[in-house]
Design a protein around this motif. Sequence first.
Motif, short mmCIF file in Angstrom:
data_model
loop_
_atom_site.label_atom_id
_atom_site.label_comp_id
_atom_site.label_asym_id
_atom_site.label_seq_id
_atom_site.Cartn_x
_atom_site.Cartn_y
_atom_site.Cartn_z
N ILE A 1 0.84 -1.21 0.00
CA ILE A 1 0.00 0.00 0.00
C ILE A 1 0.86 1.24 0.00
CG2 ILE A 1 -1.65 1.34 1.38
CD1 ILE A 1 -2.83 -1.37 2.28
N PHE A 2 1.91 1.22 0.82
CA PHE A 2 2.82 2.37 0.86
C PHE A 2 3.50 2.57 -0.48
CE2 PHE A 2 6.80 4.55 1.63
CZ PHE A 2 6.41 5.59 2.47
N ALA A 3 4.01 1.49 -1.07
CA ALA A 3 4.69 1.59 -2.36
C ALA A 3 3.75 2.12 -3.44
CB ALA A 3 5.24 0.23 -2.76
N ALA A 4 2.49 1.66 -3.42
CA ALA A 4 1.52 2.13 -4.41
C ALA A 4 1.22 3.60 -4.24
CB ALA A 4 0.22 1.31 -4.30
N SER A 5 1.13 4.05 -3.00
CA SER A 5 0.85 5.46 -2.75
C SER A 5 2.00 6.35 -3.20
CB SER A 5 0.55 5.70 -1.27
OG SER A 5 1.71 5.51 -0.47
N VAL A 6 3.23 5.88 -3.01
CA VAL A 6 4.39 6.66 -3.45
C VAL A 6 4.49 6.63 -4.98
CG1 VAL A 6 6.91 6.81 -3.40
CG2 VAL A 6 5.64 6.30 -1.31
N ALA A 7 4.17 5.50 -5.58
CA ALA A 7 4.22 5.40 -7.03
C ALA A 7 3.25 6.37 -7.69
CB ALA A 7 3.90 3.97 -7.47
N ALA A 8 2.16 6.69 -7.01
CA ALA A 8 1.18 7.64 -7.55
C ALA A 8 1.72 9.06 -7.59
CB ALA A 8 -0.10 7.60 -6.72
N ASN A 9 2.71 9.37 -6.73
CA ASN A 9 3.31 10.70 -6.71
C ASN A 9 4.74 10.57 -6.19
OD1 ASN A 9 3.80 13.44 -6.74
ND2 ASN A 9 2.59 13.89 -4.91
N PRO A 10 5.62 9.98 -6.97
CA PRO A 10 6.96 9.64 -6.48
C PRO A 10 7.83 10.83 -6.10
CG PRO A 10 6.79 9.24 -8.84
CD PRO A 10 5.41 9.53 -8.36
#
Length: 242
Positions: free
Chosen positions: A31-40
């Motif tokens: 979940i954390f990785a996906a959230s960062v991928a949305a706005n890296p």
Amino acid sequence: MTTVSEVQTKKATRPRVLLWIGLAGLAVFLIFAASVAANPTSPFTQDIDDAWRRLIGASSVEQAEGPFPMFFQHFGQIPGAVLTLILIPAWLFIIRRWRSAVFFLTAELVGNFGVSQLTKNLVDRPRPADDIAAGLFGPLFQVDHGSLPSGHAVSAGILLVAVAAILPASKRFGWWIVGTVLVLGMIWQRTFINAHWFSDAIIGVVGGASATLLLWWAFSTLLQKDYGKPLFGGARKSVEAS
């Protein structure tokens, strides 16, 4: 003292706590990785990451070349790889704990490639960059592509759990203390040398430890067959018997 035969005659079980904690940790990691991928370039942790960088980030290579930070630098590179991918598994094979050796190698490979490198390339978060006006610096040592997760931190998380998994329960307490110190030191060092954001290091430990917990659960019935075998005292007998 528990003998090999007593250990092997006990009913082998897979502790569900390993499964649930591993799944929960891996879910947090994904979940954390996906959230960062949305706005890296500016994830929701950026303010905390910036504040941590201002607080402890080194301002020169000379600061980062002390024995303490360099210990953790090398621990996540070739010397650490030799220890975890060659020396520890080889020793486990020598003392006839081949199940433990296979588990340890699997944990290292799955964690370092499946958790670390795959996520780095999918998320593509930039590493801290130079900001001379603000007195901030980028990585003080050569680094590879992608900042999330910290590969060094993933390795520390793997080691923390993998070593605990090959130890009998009665001998784990001391390792949890030593392993936790290594993990905290790795988080500090990766952010001290500006190689990673604080959240990259934290989530790296979570990812590496969680994946290894799941493997511990999967291998647990095999590992239990090794717990009665001495880790050191029986090495000479094992070699002589071969």
